[in-house]
Enzyme design. Structure first.
Site, mmCIF file in Angstrom:
data_model
loop_
_atom_site.group_PDB
_atom_site.id
_atom_site.type_symbol
_atom_site.label_atom_id
_atom_site.label_comp_id
_atom_site.label_asym_id
_atom_site.label_seq_id
_atom_site.Cartn_x
_atom_site.Cartn_y
_atom_site.Cartn_z
ATOM 1 N N ASP A 90 -20.881 30.033 -18.043
ATOM 2 C CA ASP A 90 -21.927 29.716 -17.064
ATOM 3 C C ASP A 90 -23.328 30.136 -17.496
ATOM 4 O O ASP A 90 -24.303 29.465 -17.205
ATOM 5 C CB ASP A 90 -21.581 30.262 -15.661
ATOM 6 C CG ASP A 90 -21.412 31.773 -15.600
ATOM 7 O OD1 ASP A 90 -21.406 32.425 -16.660
ATOM 8 O OD2 ASP A 90 -21.288 32.302 -14.477
ATOM 9 N N HIS A 91 -23.423 31.273 -18.217
ATOM 10 C CA HIS A 91 -24.742 31.763 -18.661
ATOM 11 C C HIS A 91 -24.499 32.924 -19.600
ATOM 12 O O HIS A 91 -23.365 33.344 -19.790
ATOM 13 C CB HIS A 91 -25.603 32.181 -17.470
ATOM 14 C CG HIS A 91 -24.882 33.072 -16.503
ATOM 15 N ND1 HIS A 91 -24.617 34.392 -16.764
ATOM 16 C CD2 HIS A 91 -24.308 32.807 -15.301
ATOM 17 C CE1 HIS A 91 -23.939 34.909 -15.763
ATOM 18 N NE2 HIS A 91 -23.720 33.968 -14.860
ATOM 19 N N GLU B 104 -17.070 33.079 -16.575
ATOM 20 C CA GLU B 104 -18.177 33.986 -16.313
ATOM 21 C C GLU B 104 -18.740 34.602 -17.601
ATOM 22 O O GLU B 104 -17.995 35.133 -18.425
ATOM 23 C CB GLU B 104 -17.706 35.080 -15.346
ATOM 24 C CG GLU B 104 -18.736 36.131 -15.005
ATOM 25 C CD GLU B 104 -19.999 35.566 -14.366
ATOM 26 O OE1 GLU B 104 -19.890 34.722 -13.474
ATOM 27 O OE2 GLU B 104 -21.102 35.976 -14.775
ATOM 28 N N THR C 156 -25.004 32.021 -12.009
ATOM 29 C CA THR C 156 -23.857 31.131 -11.800
ATOM 30 C C THR C 156 -24.234 29.932 -10.934
ATOM 31 O O THR C 156 -23.853 28.793 -11.219
ATOM 32 C CB THR C 156 -22.688 31.860 -11.106
ATOM 33 O OG1 THR C 156 -22.461 33.080 -11.763
ATOM 34 C CG2 THR C 156 -21.425 31.021 -11.126
#
Ligand code: GP9
Ligand code: MN
Length: 618
Positions: free
Chosen positions: A469-470, A253, A295
């Site tokens: 994810d980002h 995450e 996500t």
């Protein structure tokens, strides 16, 4: 005010019906759907949100007069109760709310119709108590019969819209972007109400359907021609190296590349991930390509090698599409496919989308033991999530393709004192300050996971795809970020560079590991994984390419249209030199800019037109 009084005294039956539907819905939220709120504003929203829809629904009766009005009140009361009841039954089965595609998905309908009897409970009759009461009042002639008046619907509409907009404004303040990003059905119901949610869902689904209807089967041929021209051969050394092994994907995450091999007040932020570079292929020019779907967009890019949407979340808007996704393909080749993530099934519409992507199973929050002591921020702490996932992994048939999604390093980066292994940063951004300890915690949890995998003998027989994810730190924190990175300012060029997220491809026992500089993104993962497990990507529509292909060209397109090559970065209309961020003549970027636009446009055509339904089955 006079008119409002007059309206309700003329039609007392309607007033009773509205109040009963309102209270009934609220009670159902609490008892049936067990919706929890965390503050008074949320509770107030939950309480108030059925009112405007109840007024609009019963407002239709005002177009009728005399006996017909009363009959309509009963009919509407009955129908709206049915909507609530179907949702309740569906919720008992799936812990989720109905959506239009679900209603038309026959497989789902079959699932539920078989068990309606089991799902129904005797107390459910109470839900229809007000319908019975209204009928009784009419039959016993306890209510007045009045002619219709033209002003009545107007007054009702003004009242209902007033309440509706107050509700939406409060919801928007409490949960920004709820409607534009539409991340969670439960949240939508909680904030705007069941009936409004159904209207919202219908509008979303219809606009989506229109583009699908106009698509033609020949459209896919043009797209195929385009993607085929970009298809690359695999590296023969690595093709099939993971054949028959488990593929374990770990989505970390909000992890960004800038923390890797970096320190905070002299301490490493990610000691384990730094060490992992040595025995992995590590990609230091790998970008996330997500937009509002966060996500879920990264999952989509991974599993389909297509772009998500520029606004909204493809997981919501196009969950009914055909995708020829990675889980489906691996499933056909003997893999068991699953996702492990300790959140609600409905978040990001995962429960429906995972079906379309071909996952065999979703281990959601129900599979984890989650309580106050092992939770923080968004839920189950990463350490416990990984630890509990071990048993789930052990019980899966092999080989499997499993994606694990962590949660602790999520905005607002909350962490208990006992888990803080490094101090917070000191800057004007609380968000950036708190980011470092949660990243450090995630690194520790992840190291523990690796140790456990080794202990359990899972490690040797698996390959690992590990990525961020980002971004976790948005542009709102540029000042603090420039301080941390010791830069004068964060330019748009730097912002693009900050979209890099780490990617590790870790193959136990493999020796030729190296740091790969190829400019790449999440869209490249699917063809890469397929080649690693020994599957040909010919005939697939992929917008990414194998990261190990000897012919690979450095190139990534971000969802906002920016692109990066080996030498240049183009963003917000400006062309920069990649080496040092110097501004260049736009001509240097124009050829690739055209390609970037083409890339996004073709991918959007596939998704919006649901074009893969026309592609030949594999
Ligand atoms: C929620 C988790 C976080 O299940 O995946 O979602 P995000 O807000 O990062 O998209
Ligand atoms: Mn995320």
């Amino acid at each position: 005010m006079e008119k409002v009084k007059a309206l309700f005294s003329r039609s007392q039956l309607m007033l009773i019906a509205i109040v009963m539907l309102w209270f009934k819905t609220y009670i159902l939220y609490k008892v049936g759907f067990k919706i929890n709120t965390t503050n008074t504003v949320q509770e107030f929203l939950l309480f108030i949100n059925p009112l405007s829809s109840a007024m609009i629904l019963f407002g239709f009766c005002l177009f009728f007069g005399y006996k017909n009005r009363n009959t309509m009140i009963v009919v509407i009361s009955f129908l709206s109760t049915c909507v609530l009841y179907f949702n309740l039954l569906y919720y008992r089965f799936f812990s989720d709310f109905l959506t239009l595609p679900v209603l038309f998905q026959t497989s789902n309908a079959k699932d539920i119709s078989g068990s309606v009897i089991e799902l129904a409970r005797f107390v459910d009759v109470l839900l229809f108590a007000d319908v019975l009461l209204l009928t009784y009042l009419i039959l016993a002639k306890k209510v007045s019969i009045v002619p219709k008046k033209k002003w009545e619907p107007v007054v009702m509409a003004v009242l209902a819209t007033g309440i509706f907009f107050t509700n939406i404004t409060l919801a928007q303040i409490e949960r920004p972007q709820l409607l534009t990003r539409s991340f969670d059905r439960e949240m939508l119901v909680q904030y705007i109400g069941t009936f409004n949610y159904h209207v919202y869902d219908a509008v979303m689904q219809t606009s989506t359907k229109a583009q699908r209807v106009f698509a033609e089967s020949s459209d896919i041929l043009e797209v195929k021609q385009y993607t085929k021209s970009k298809e690359l051969p695999p590296d023969p050394e690595l093709f099939g190296i993971a054949e028959g092994k488990n593929v374990i994907v770990i989505s970390l995450e909000s992890l960004q590349t800038f923390v890797i091999n970096n320190t905070l007040y002299g301490e490493e932020v990610t000691p384990f991930l730094n060490r992992l570079i040595e025995d992995s292929y590590y990609f230091d020019n790998f970008y996330h390509q997500t937009a509002q779907g966060k996500t879920s967009d990264s999952e989509f890019l991974l599993d389909t090698s297509l772009f998500g949407r520029s606004s909204g979340a493809v997981f919501f808007t196009h969950s009914g599409n055909e995708y020829q996704a990675l889980p489906e393909t691996l499933g056909k080749h003997g893999y068991f496919t699953s996702v492990m993530h300790a959140n609600n099934r409905s978040f990001w519409n995962r429960d429906l989308m995972y079906n379309s992507l071909g996952y065999d199973h979703f281990y959601d929050i129900e599979y984890y033991d989650v309580h106050d002591e092992n939770s923080v921020g968004w839920g189950l702490k990463d350490y416990d999530f990984f630890e509990q996932s071990i048993d789930l992994l052990k019980n899966q048939p092999e080989p499997y393709y499993t994606k694990l999604i962590t949660l602790t390093n999520h905005f607002p980066f909350e962490l208990g004192e006992e888990d803080r292994l490094i101090p917070e940063y000191h800057s004007n951004s609380r968000t950036l300050n708190r980011y470092f300890p949660t990243v450090r915690y995630m690194d520790m949890a992840f190291e523990h996971f690796f140790d456990r995998l080794k202990e359990e003998g899972i490690y040797e027989n698996s390959i690992f795809i590990i990525y961020g994810d980002h971004y976790g730190i948005s542009e709102n924190h540029n000042r603090a970020m420039s301080m941390y990175l010791e830069k004068e300012e964060i330019t748009p060029f730097d912002t693009v560079q900050l979209q890099r997220v780490p990617l590790y491809i870790h193959i136990p026992g493999h020796r030729d590991n190296e740091v790969k500089n190829t400019v790449s993104g999440q869209i490249d993962l699917k063809p890469t994984i397929m080649h690693l497990v020994g599957l040909s990507t010919k005939n697939y529509v992929h917008f990414g390419s194998d990261l190990f292909s000897p012919n690979r060209e450095s190139f990534v397109v971000l969802r906002d249209g920016s692109h990066v090559t080996e030498y240049n970065v183009q963003t917000r209309g400006v062309c920069y030199r990649k080496r040092d961020g110097a501004e260049l003549d736009p001509l240097n970027c124009s050829r690739k800019m055209k390609e970037a636009e083409e890339h996004l446009a073709y991918s959007d055509r596939v998704v919006l037109g649901d074009l893969l339904r026309f592609a030949a089955p594999k």
